[in-house]
Design a protein around this motif. Structure first.
Motif, PDB file in Angstrom:
ATOM      1  N   VAL A  52       0.864  -1.181   0.000  1.00 39.69           N
ATOM      2  CA  VAL A  52       0.000   0.000   0.000  1.00 39.69           C
ATOM      3  C   VAL A  52       0.902   1.233   0.000  1.00 39.69           C
ATOM      4  N   TRP A  53       0.875   1.953  -1.110  1.00 40.83           N
ATOM      5  CA  TRP A  53       1.870   2.987  -1.370  1.00 40.83           C
ATOM      6  C   TRP A  53       1.360   4.385  -1.036  1.00 40.83           C
ATOM      7  N   GLY A  54       0.035   4.544  -0.923  1.00 39.63           N
ATOM      8  CA  GLY A  54      -0.518   5.861  -0.616  1.00 39.63           C
ATOM      9  C   GLY A  54      -1.999   5.855  -0.920  1.00 39.63           C
ATOM     10  N   PRO A  55      -2.649   7.026  -0.831  1.00 45.24           N
ATOM     11  CA  PRO A  55      -4.059   7.089  -1.177  1.00 45.24           C
ATOM     12  C   PRO A  55      -4.245   6.821  -2.666  1.00 45.24           C
ATOM     13  N   GLY A  56      -5.394   6.263  -3.050  1.00 48.46           N
ATOM     14  CA  GLY A  56      -5.652   5.989  -4.457  1.00 48.46           C
ATOM     15  C   GLY A  56      -5.762   7.276  -5.258  1.00 48.46           C
ATOM     16  N   LYS A  57      -5.582   7.132  -6.565  1.00 47.95           N
ATOM     17  CA  LYS A  57      -5.659   8.308  -7.428  1.00 47.95           C
ATOM     18  C   LYS A  57      -7.099   8.690  -7.716  1.00 47.95           C
ATOM     19  N   GLY A  58      -7.963   7.680  -7.757  1.00 48.63           N
ATOM     20  CA  GLY A  58      -9.374   7.943  -7.986  1.00 48.63           C
ATOM     21  C   GLY A  58      -9.703   8.356  -9.407  1.00 48.63           C
ATOM     22  N   ASP A  59      -8.860   7.991 -10.368  1.00 49.27           N
ATOM     23  CA  ASP A  59      -9.135   8.373 -11.759  1.00 49.27           C
ATOM     24  C   ASP A  59      -9.745   7.212 -12.533  1.00 49.27           C
ATOM     25  N   TYR A  60     -10.525   6.383 -11.842  1.00 51.71           N
ATOM     26  CA  TYR A  60     -11.065   5.181 -12.456  1.00 51.71           C
ATOM     27  C   TYR A  60     -12.429   4.963 -11.830  1.00 51.71           C
ATOM     28  N   ASP A  61     -13.325   4.381 -12.544  1.00 51.32           N
ATOM     29  CA  ASP A  61     -14.690   4.155 -12.070  1.00 51.32           C
ATOM     30  C   ASP A  61     -14.706   3.356 -10.761  1.00 51.32           C
ATOM     31  N   TYR A  62     -15.175   3.989  -9.680  1.00 55.82           N
ATOM     32  CA  TYR A  62     -15.104   3.387  -8.344  1.00 55.82           C
ATOM     33  C   TYR A  62     -15.762   2.014  -8.299  1.00 55.82           C
ATOM     34  N   THR A  63     -16.875   1.882  -9.030  1.00 55.72           N
ATOM     35  CA  THR A  63     -17.616   0.617  -8.944  1.00 55.72           C
ATOM     36  C   THR A  63     -16.837  -0.538  -9.569  1.00 55.72           C
ATOM     37  N   LYS A  64     -15.875  -0.208 -10.449  1.00 46.54           N
ATOM     38  CA  LYS A  64     -15.114  -1.281 -11.096  1.00 46.54           C
ATOM     39  C   LYS A  64     -13.845  -1.642 -10.330  1.00 46.54           C
ATOM     40  N   ILE A  65     -13.571  -0.838  -9.302  1.00 41.86           N
ATOM     41  CA  ILE A  65     -12.325  -1.079  -8.563  1.00 41.86           C
ATOM     42  C   ILE A  65     -12.480  -2.268  -7.626  1.00 41.86           C
ATOM     43  N   ARG A  66     -11.470  -3.143  -7.632  1.00 39.11           N
ATOM     44  CA  ARG A  66     -11.547  -4.339  -6.814  1.00 39.11           C
ATOM     45  C   ARG A  66     -10.929  -4.103  -5.434  1.00 39.11           C
ATOM     46  N   SER A  67     -11.216  -5.021  -4.559  1.00 37.20           N
ATOM     47  CA  SER A  67     -10.716  -4.877  -3.191  1.00 37.20           C
ATOM     48  C   SER A  67      -9.390  -5.596  -3.008  1.00 37.20           C
ATOM     49  N   VAL A  68      -8.613  -5.093  -2.091  1.00 38.42           N
ATOM     50  CA  VAL A  68      -7.430  -5.820  -1.634  1.00 38.42           C
ATOM     51  C   VAL A  68      -7.918  -7.166  -1.104  1.00 38.42           C
ATOM     52  N   LEU A  69      -7.259  -8.258  -1.488  1.00 37.96           N
ATOM     53  CA  LEU A  69      -7.732  -9.574  -1.064  1.00 37.96           C
ATOM     54  C   LEU A  69      -7.413  -9.846   0.398  1.00 37.96           C
ATOM     55  N   ARG A  70      -6.175  -9.566   0.769  1.00 39.87           N
ATOM     56  CA  ARG A  70      -5.837  -9.736   2.175  1.00 39.87           C
ATOM     57  C   ARG A  70      -4.563  -8.982   2.516  1.00 39.87           C
ATOM     58  N   VAL A  71      -4.462  -8.663   3.799  1.00 45.29           N
ATOM     59  CA  VAL A  71      -3.258  -8.015   4.303  1.00 45.29           C
ATOM     60  C   VAL A  71      -2.364  -9.116   4.859  1.00 45.29           C
ATOM     61  N   LEU A  72      -1.113  -9.144   4.424  1.00 44.69           N
ATOM     62  CA  LEU A  72      -0.216 -10.210   4.867  1.00 44.69           C
ATOM     63  C   LEU A  72       0.240  -9.959   6.302  1.00 44.69           C
ATOM     64  N   ASP A  73       0.507 -11.066   6.963  1.00 43.56           N
ATOM     65  CA  ASP A  73       0.871 -10.998   8.369  1.00 43.56           C
ATOM     66  C   ASP A  73       2.374 -10.724   8.533  1.00 43.56           C
ATOM     67  N   VAL A  74       2.808  -9.592   7.991  1.00 43.18           N
ATOM     68  CA  VAL A  74       4.201  -9.164   8.194  1.00 43.18           C
ATOM     69  C   VAL A  74       4.191  -7.672   8.487  1.00 43.18           C
ATOM     70  N   ALA A  75       5.268  -7.187   9.102  1.00 39.27           N
ATOM     71  CA  ALA A  75       5.348  -5.764   9.446  1.00 39.27           C
ATOM     72  C   ALA A  75       5.206  -4.921   8.179  1.00 39.27           C
ATOM     73  N   PRO A  76       4.371  -3.851   8.201  1.00 42.69           N
ATOM     74  CA  PRO A  76       4.243  -2.992   7.022  1.00 42.69           C
ATOM     75  C   PRO A  76       5.585  -2.367   6.648  1.00 42.69           C
ATOM     76  N   MET A  77       5.736  -2.020   5.377  1.00 38.77           N
ATOM     77  CA  MET A  77       6.972  -1.388   4.947  1.00 38.77           C
ATOM     78  C   MET A  77       7.057   0.005   5.555  1.00 38.77           C
ATOM     79  N   ARG A  78       8.198   0.294   6.146  1.00 37.44           N
ATOM     80  CA  ARG A  78       8.356   1.587   6.812  1.00 37.44           C
ATOM     81  C   ARG A  78       8.524   2.716   5.813  1.00 37.44           C
ATOM     82  N   THR A  79       8.186   3.912   6.262  1.00 34.02           N
ATOM     83  CA  THR A  79       8.318   5.098   5.412  1.00 34.02           C
ATOM     84  C   THR A  79       9.746   5.228   4.912  1.00 34.02           C
ATOM     85  N   GLU A  80      10.676   4.977   5.814  1.00 28.70           N
ATOM     86  CA  GLU A  80      12.095   5.064   5.446  1.00 28.70           C
ATOM     87  C   GLU A  80      12.412   4.126   4.286  1.00 28.70           C
ATOM     88  N   MET A  81      11.869   2.907   4.334  1.00 28.91           N
ATOM     89  CA  MET A  81      12.146   1.925   3.285  1.00 28.91           C
ATOM     90  C   MET A  81      11.511   2.368   1.965  1.00 28.91           C
TER      91      MET A  81
END
Ligand code: ADP
Ligand code: ZN
Length: 730
Positions: A52-81
């Motif tokens: 997850v890199w940031g907020p979505g751009k929103g330049d695409y039809d919202y109804t066609k946008i798919r959902s994230v399937l799952r969040v993996l069980d690992v530490a999120p990537m840090r801002t520094e990384m």
């Protein structure tokens, strides 16, 4: 301000490892997700890994946008990384998905932790006691609540595994599932290090204080092989561990030896994490996860360990910082040394660059005050630098099948008589570099590449060192069909090995070349056994120059000191200087003084003279002056542009089109050279054309190149690679 959490249904931009030119929008899953979360997303019919890199751009039809399937069980990537990957991508002109692939080089990141069975003391007593059963139960009682794998328990208590299984049935031993990805054992920085010499202590104090201060800085630690650089940087590691931060020691792959790891283990009381190409998938995954959770305090690793998701990295050591293997030459073209400095500067971490023969880049950065320079002057203990001599080959003509001069042979004989080891160094793998037809003069080349095939008698084949293609040794000439006229020309280490057997019939001769062993581990084991006295005469290529300790070695003979001086490579002189000094540094590491003898046809060449005089500062100053006058690195900037494709005309057309429109480059005062056929004009059937961009030191080179190459539409199978700060020009 970028939000750090996205509620369910919010649009998020997800960067995937797929070669797309932007991050894609998805809906945050049930429960929401953090910025930087590792996720699985649908892409067409597939599921792919992303962040997850940031907020979505929103330049695409919202109804066609798919959902994230799952969040993996690992530490999120840090801002520094994320910052590091972005900056590294911008520096190397690499697309972000390729950077993300570098940062996720561990399989099954999202899988639930893999489990294995462990055994510990159970609640019940067995119905019947036997000797074997008693041994197991007494052993477990002694270790209280510790658990063991079946194999460990069977071995440690001296029984077969069926005895243990029997006790499990009775409830006397408990069998449990336990995660395989265990934290690494804690390291103890308080264990005593070696008692340091004054020089070493001064250097150690400096780096330890810098680490404790917790800000960015780079130190160039220079000292001859054996001067104690490793002891010094281990003190910096200790300071880093005391400060509660993680440390990374980068080594050239081949220097990652059991001997080295043992040394670290002795210093800190437990084994560090070990990241290298031979690590199993399970090991990789464990390290990746534990590094991210802060449960691996120290990683010893090759190049790519720099892209692990450290939780709190405080120190990066780059050992043998001049080593060319830090530059990755395919895929993402990056230099791990330079990227280490970048990463540390973003983190407020310290870098220690350690070398006996620093790169001119690092030397110049120390001269200009960007890096702190610390010098260790003497070898530790009684060992002294070897005596260096040249053998003038103009005065020692040899028959065409010999490469060891009589002078060198005489010196080797003396060492053998004294029960010492001698090394003959030749930086050429295989048996002979050329296979020639004596009837028509034809030289056997690779069908796919513009390169000669090298005979490898050990493998009984000819091999292309560009693409690895092999073919059987021909008995008839592929050109004129004459029979039995094919002859080897010139020496490789295998052929030199034959000569050594002839010259020194009573000696045990060992040839060390990377292609003669099934794996890196087997090769390392062989090096270690030779160092322990398993051979009298060691024949080796470049790899023996790297970080191994041969205590009984007192003579190094360099078969062809001129080899590296040929060719037009910008760094030819520097590389020869480094290599010869390192090879020489293999001699006389323990109590016995060593000698290095260089066979050369040009003993008056300035590089050869500087090597002999041991005048490093003099060599660097002269080399720096020449590069400065020519405006080349490190006093100017360079980038290589390599276009390749199956059709030579198409490749040239594309290159010419670029060369005709250099406006973005001329705006920053940069020049374009070429296009020209690359020195190796064909690899794996692809024709290669090179251009070279040269610019002044302070200019925004990458931005200009990005604009410039954006003009080109890559059609069909045409590929373009940009090599910023190129190390090789093939
Ligand atoms: P380098 O990294 O510069 O090649 P090392 O740190 O590997 O040097 O040191 C060379 C050898 O000398 C090693 O075996 C090391 O343990 C030993 N050594 C170096 N300094 C000391 C010291 N102060 N006390 C005891 N042994 C030392
Ligand atoms: Zn080839």
């Amino acid at each position: 301000m970028t939000p750090s959490f996205f509620d369910e249904g919010a649009l998020v931009a997800v960067l995937t490892t797929q070669p797309l030119d932007r991050a894609l929008d998805y809906k945050a899953p049930e429960g929401g997700c953090h910025l930087g979360a590792f996720v699985e997303v649908p892409l067409g019919p597939r599921k792919v890994l992303g962040v997850v890199w940031g907020p979505g751009k929103g330049d695409y039809d919202y109804t066609k946008i798919r959902s994230v399937l799952r969040v993996l069980d690992v530490a999120p990537m840090r801002t520094e990384m994320r910052d590091f990957l972005k900056k590294a991508a911008r520096y190397t002109l690499t697309p972000m998905p390729a950077m993300l692939r570098l940062a996720t080089r561990a399989p099954g990141l999202g899988d639930p932790p893999s489990m294995h069975k462990v055994y510990r003391r159970g609640p019940d007593a067995p119905d019947r006691m036997t000797d074997a059963r008693r041994r197991v139960l007494e052993f477990l009682a002694e270790y209280g609540d510790l658990s063991f794998t079946l194999k460990e328990l069977a071995e440690l208590s001296g029984v077969t595994s069926s005895v243990i299984k029997g006790l499990v049935k009775q409830g006397a031993v408990a069998e449990e599932d336990s995660p395989r990805d265990l934290p690494f054992p804690p390291l103890d920085p308080a264990l005593p290090g070696k008692e340091l010499t004054e020089d070493q202590a001064h250097a150690a104090r400096h780096v330890a204080e810098a680490v404790a201060a917790g800000s960015y800085g780079t130190t160039l630690l220079r000292g001859v092989t054996g001067s104690g650089k490793t002891e010094v940087y281990l003190e910096a590691v200790a300071a880093c561990l005391r400060a509660g931060r993680q440390a990374l020691v980068l080594l050239p792959e081949i220097a990652l030896t059991a001997e080295f790891l043992k040394r670290v283990e002795v210093r800190f009381g437990a084994r560090p994490a070990e990241w290298h190409s031979g690590a199993t998938m399970t090991e990789r995954r464990r390290i990746w996860r534990m590094v991210g959770q802060g449960q691996a305090q120290l990683v010893i690793g090759a190049r790519s360990a720099l892209f692990l998701p450290y939780q709190n990295l405080g120190l990066i050591v780059v050992d043998e910082e001049h080593d060319t293997s830090y530059k990755q030459e395919d895929g993402v073209l990056y230099n791990a040394r330079d990227m280490a400095v970048l990463r540390a500067s973003l983190l407020g971490a310290q870098v220690v660059l350690s070398s006996a023969t620093p790169s001119l880049e690092s030397w110049a950065n120390a001269e200009s005050g960007k890096y702190t320079r610390l010098d260790l002057e003497a070898r530790f203990g009684p060992a002294v630098m070897p005596t260096m001599k040249t053998i003038d080959m103009r005065a020692e003509p040899l028959p065409s099948d010999r490469w060891v001069s009589d002078t060198l042979k005489g010196e080797v004989d003396k060492r053998l008589a004294a029960g010492e080891q001698a090394m003959l160094f030749l930086n050429r793998r295989g048996y002979a570099p050329i296979t020639l037809c004596r009837a028509c003069g034809h030289q056997v080349g690779c069908d796919q590449c513009d390169a000669r095939m090298v005979e490898h008698r050990f493998l009984k084949r000819l091999m292309c060192h560009q693409c690895g293609e092999t073919k059987p040794m021909p008995t008839t000439c592929p050109s004129c069909e004459a029979e039995d006229r094919m002859a080897p020309v010139g020496p490789g280490v295998e052929r030199l090995g034959e000569e050594a057997v002839r010259l020194f019939p009573d000696a045990r001769v060992a040839v060390l070349s990377s292609d003669m062993y099934g794996s890196a581990r087997a090769l390392k084991a062989e090096i270690e056994s030779i160092a322990a006295g398993g051979a009298d005469v060691v024949i080796g290529t470049q790899l023996v120059a790297k970080g191994h300790n041969f205590p009984n070695l007192t003579l190094v003979g360099v078969i062809d000191a001129d080899l590296g001086l040929q060719g037009s490579d910008l760094r030819a002189a520097e590389r020869t200087f480094q290599l010869m000094r390192q090879v020489a540094g293999r001699a006389g590491r323990a109590e016995k003084p060593g000698t290095a003898m260089l066979q050369t046809f040009q003993p008056e060449h300035p590089v050869i003279r500087a090597i002999l005089a041991g005048d490093e500062e003099g060599f660097w100053r002269a080399e720096a002056a020449e590069r400065e006058a020519a405006g080349v690195p490190p006093y100017g900037r360079m980038a290589g542009i390599i276009l390749s494709g199956p059709d030579v005309a198409q490749v040239f057309d594309a290159a010419n089109a670029l060369a005709r429109n250099p406006a973005p480059l001329t705006r920053i005062g940069a020049q374009v050279f070429g296009p020209a056929p690359a020195p190796i004009a064909r690899i794996r059937g692809r024709h290669r054309v090179r251009m070279l961009v040269k610019a002044g030191k302070g200019v925004a080179l990458q931005g200009a190149i990005a604009q410039w190459i954006a003009q080109l539409r890559l059609k069909g199978d045409l590929r373009l690679a940009v090599d910023i700060d190129p190390q090789s020009f093939y």
